[in-house]
Design an enzyme around this catalytic site. Structure first.
Site, PDB file in Angstrom:
ATOM      1  N   TYR A   1      45.569  23.453  51.236  1.00 61.23           N
ATOM      2  CA  TYR A   1      46.509  24.291  50.477  1.00 61.23           C
ATOM      3  C   TYR A   1      47.929  23.731  50.514  1.00 61.23           C
ATOM      4  O   TYR A   1      48.801  24.192  49.791  1.00 61.23           O
ATOM      5  CB  TYR A   1      46.538  25.735  51.002  1.00 61.23           C
ATOM      6  CG  TYR A   1      45.207  26.441  51.056  1.00 61.23           C
ATOM      7  CD1 TYR A   1      44.086  25.945  50.380  1.00 61.23           C
ATOM      8  CD2 TYR A   1      45.066  27.615  51.795  1.00 61.23           C
ATOM      9  CE1 TYR A   1      42.867  26.603  50.458  1.00 61.23           C
ATOM     10  CE2 TYR A   1      43.847  28.278  51.866  1.00 61.23           C
ATOM     11  CZ  TYR A   1      42.751  27.770  51.196  1.00 61.23           C
ATOM     12  OH  TYR A   1      41.548  28.431  51.285  1.00 61.23           O
TER      13      TYR A   1
ATOM     14  N   HIS B   1      35.944  23.094  55.896  1.00 64.76           N
ATOM     15  CA  HIS B   1      36.222  23.780  54.631  1.00 64.76           C
ATOM     16  C   HIS B   1      35.031  23.804  53.668  1.00 64.76           C
ATOM     17  O   HIS B   1      34.772  24.812  53.014  1.00 64.76           O
ATOM     18  CB  HIS B   1      37.449  23.133  53.962  1.00 64.76           C
ATOM     19  CG  HIS B   1      38.216  24.053  53.079  1.00 64.76           C
ATOM     20  ND1 HIS B   1      39.559  23.928  52.842  1.00 64.76           N
ATOM     21  CD2 HIS B   1      37.826  25.140  52.359  1.00 64.76           C
ATOM     22  CE1 HIS B   1      39.959  24.890  52.014  1.00 64.76           C
ATOM     23  NE2 HIS B   1      38.926  25.636  51.714  1.00 64.76           N
TER      24      HIS B   1
ATOM     25  N   LYS C   1      44.386  37.775  48.431  1.00 62.15           N
ATOM     26  CA  LYS C   1      45.603  36.969  48.258  1.00 62.15           C
ATOM     27  C   LYS C   1      46.448  37.573  47.137  1.00 62.15           C
ATOM     28  O   LYS C   1      45.921  37.876  46.063  1.00 62.15           O
ATOM     29  CB  LYS C   1      45.177  35.542  47.911  1.00 62.15           C
ATOM     30  CG  LYS C   1      46.314  34.630  47.541  1.00 62.15           C
ATOM     31  CD  LYS C   1      45.989  33.887  46.257  1.00 62.15           C
ATOM     32  CE  LYS C   1      47.182  33.914  45.360  1.00 62.15           C
ATOM     33  NZ  LYS C   1      47.007  33.176  44.121  1.00 62.15           N
TER      34      LYS C   1
ATOM     35  N   ASN D   1      46.783  46.743  49.064  1.00 57.22           N
ATOM     36  CA  ASN D   1      45.517  46.254  49.625  1.00 57.22           C
ATOM     37  C   ASN D   1      45.251  46.843  51.015  1.00 57.22           C
ATOM     38  O   ASN D   1      44.116  47.163  51.347  1.00 57.22           O
ATOM     39  CB  ASN D   1      45.499  44.725  49.668  1.00 57.22           C
ATOM     40  CG  ASN D   1      45.376  44.107  48.272  1.00 57.22           C
ATOM     41  OD1 ASN D   1      44.980  44.780  47.316  1.00 57.22           O
ATOM     42  ND2 ASN D   1      45.697  42.832  48.159  1.00 57.22           N
TER      43      ASN D   1
ATOM     44  N   ASP E   1      45.304  33.382  56.676  1.00 52.15           N
ATOM     45  CA  ASP E   1      44.306  32.338  56.419  1.00 52.15           C
ATOM     46  C   ASP E   1      44.905  31.250  55.529  1.00 52.15           C
ATOM     47  O   ASP E   1      45.278  31.507  54.386  1.00 52.15           O
ATOM     48  CB  ASP E   1      43.092  32.961  55.726  1.00 52.15           C
ATOM     49  CG  ASP E   1      42.014  31.940  55.397  1.00 52.15           C
ATOM     50  OD1 ASP E   1      41.049  31.828  56.159  1.00 52.15           O
ATOM     51  OD2 ASP E   1      42.140  31.241  54.366  1.00 52.15           O
TER      52      ASP E   1
ATOM     53  N   LEU F   1      37.996  39.847  45.398  1.00 50.12           N
ATOM     54  CA  LEU F   1      38.103  40.704  44.212  1.00 50.12           C
ATOM     55  C   LEU F   1      37.579  39.982  42.973  1.00 50.12           C
ATOM     56  O   LEU F   1      37.820  40.405  41.848  1.00 50.12           O
ATOM     57  CB  LEU F   1      39.565  41.130  43.993  1.00 50.12           C
ATOM     58  CG  LEU F   1      40.265  41.743  45.212  1.00 50.12           C
ATOM     59  CD1 LEU F   1      41.733  42.019  44.927  1.00 50.12           C
ATOM     60  CD2 LEU F   1      39.561  43.038  45.647  1.00 50.12           C
TER      61      LEU F   1
ATOM     62  N   ILE G   1      39.956  38.492  52.992  1.00 52.09           N
ATOM     63  CA  ILE G   1      41.315  37.931  52.962  1.00 52.09           C
ATOM     64  C   ILE G   1      41.871  37.908  51.529  1.00 52.09           C
ATOM     65  O   ILE G   1      41.974  36.860  50.913  1.00 52.09           O
ATOM     66  CB  ILE G   1      41.355  36.512  53.570  1.00 52.09           C
ATOM     67  CG1 ILE G   1      40.162  35.671  53.089  1.00 52.09           C
ATOM     68  CG2 ILE G   1      41.378  36.566  55.091  1.00 52.09           C
ATOM     69  CD1 ILE G   1      40.280  34.191  53.391  1.00 52.09           C
TER      70      ILE G   1
ATOM     71  N   ARG H   1      51.644  44.788  46.141  1.00 47.79           N
ATOM     72  CA  ARG H   1      50.187  44.609  46.121  1.00 47.79           C
ATOM     73  C   ARG H   1      49.645  44.407  47.538  1.00 47.79           C
ATOM     74  O   ARG H   1      48.550  44.839  47.865  1.00 47.79           O
ATOM     75  CB  ARG H   1      49.861  43.408  45.228  1.00 47.79           C
ATOM     76  CG  ARG H   1      48.425  43.275  44.758  1.00 47.79           C
ATOM     77  CD  ARG H   1      47.939  44.386  43.877  1.00 47.79           C
ATOM     78  NE  ARG H   1      48.691  44.593  42.662  1.00 47.79           N
ATOM     79  CZ  ARG H   1      48.633  43.814  41.576  1.00 47.79           C
ATOM     80  NH1 ARG H   1      47.909  42.719  41.561  1.00 47.79           N
ATOM     81  NH2 ARG H   1      49.319  44.129  40.500  1.00 47.79           N
TER      82      ARG H   1
ATOM     83  N   LYS I   1      41.843  25.111  58.070  1.00 45.88           N
ATOM     84  CA  LYS I   1      40.559  24.466  57.757  1.00 45.88           C
ATOM     85  C   LYS I   1      40.706  22.956  57.636  1.00 45.88           C
ATOM     86  O   LYS I   1      41.758  22.451  57.232  1.00 45.88           O
ATOM     87  CB  LYS I   1      40.002  25.039  56.438  1.00 45.88           C
ATOM     88  CG  LYS I   1      39.984  26.549  56.395  1.00 45.88           C
ATOM     89  CD  LYS I   1      39.457  27.110  55.091  1.00 45.88           C
ATOM     90  CE  LYS I   1      39.788  28.584  54.970  1.00 45.88           C
ATOM     91  NZ  LYS I   1      41.133  28.852  54.485  1.00 45.88           N
TER      92      LYS I   1
END
Length: 278
Positions: free
Chosen positions: A53, A109, A231, A241, A48, A191, A229, A237, A78
């Site tokens: 970004y 977005h 990150k 996940n 994603d 999270l 999603i 990590r 997006k």
């Protein structure tokens, strides 16, 4: 844990989306290719990104370098807020940056209601969709009133509403409204940007399951039917996940996490957010 184990959800047009993906928000462009290559290596198949970004080209480079078959990957990007009046051109810029003939999911977005352009953007996206350049179109950060207005005009209903959603900010009414209209709910900041991992109830459940707090929260999302999603830039990590897929929460565990909702929004409020993302 490999990609074969990642469950998928069928969107309202029959396109299947991997329920656990990898997000690249706030990963600097110069680190994105390596991060995405690591994620693909770990077993993720859903990536994603977004024009805002500024790392689409790096995502595209990682996809090209991976050697994976295009049909095994699911790539989301997006439409930037400042581009709602030029959705077609912006889409082509994203497609070109990603180096892809077809994007799997393209989202508006933010609604930016003050601009009054999201209906125009949606009509252009419907056209792009009808040409087969994108497999599914959807929205992000749309509140019930934005959804109602859009659905009143749309020929193609959004397949997804991607929203801020985590244990202390569950947006249950918005999630329910989205689902009632046939949209899958996708959680960003799943999270709570790490803050929800320090919760006593989460710690207790993770001890019961011999799992990490992140695995417990992601398992809660998956069991709730959310696309999620997370990150992270660290390969360890990323693999951790994916371990959420083997955590099975009991109804009591689910209830305990459901009770953590505190209405604590971390991001901008879509009712008033009006930044251009340039």
């Amino acid at each position: 844990m490999t990609h074969e184990h990642i469950p998928g959800l069928d969107l309202n047009n029959g396109v299947r989306i991997p329920q656990l993906g990898y997000g690249v928000f706030q990963i600097p462009a110069e680190h994105t290719q390596q991060a995405v290559e690591s994620a693909l290596e770990a077993g993720y198949r859903h990536i994603d990104t977004a024009a805002a970004y500024r790392n689409e080209a790096a995502v595209g480079a990682a996809v090209a370098a991976s050697g994976l078959a295009r049909e095994d990957l699911f790539i989301t990007t997006k439409l930037r807020n400042g581009d709602q009046g030029r959705a077609r051109e912006a889409f082509e810029e994203s497609r070109s940056a990603l180096g892809l003939d077809q994007i799997d999911l393209y989202l508006i977005h933010w609604p930016v209601p003050s601009q009054g352009l999201y209906l125009q953007a949606w009509r252009e996206m419907e056209q792009i969709y009808s040409e087969g350049l994108v497999r599914a179109i959807g929205v992000s950060n749309f509140l019930p009133d934005h959804l109602e207005e859009l659905l009143g005009e749309a020929a193609v209903p959004p397949a997804v509403n991607q929203i801020e959603l985590h244990p202390t900010f569950q947006q249950q009414a918005l999630a329910d409204t989205s689902r009632r209209h046939g949209m899958a709910v996708e959680a960003y900041s799943p999270l709570g940007q790490g803050e929800d991992l320090d919760n006593a109830a989460v710690a207790q459940i993770s001890q019961r399951h011999g799992a990490t707090p992140a695995q417990v929260v992601l398992a809660w999302h998956l069991a709730s039917g959310n696309i999620v999603i997370p990150k992270t830039a660290t390969p360890e990590r990323m693999r951790e996940n994916l371990g959420a897929l083997s955590v099975e929460l009991s109804p009591r565990d689910m209830e305990q996490i459901n009770e953590l909702d505190a209405g604590r929004r971390l991001g901008a409020d879509p009712a008033t957010a009006s930044f251009s993302q340039y």
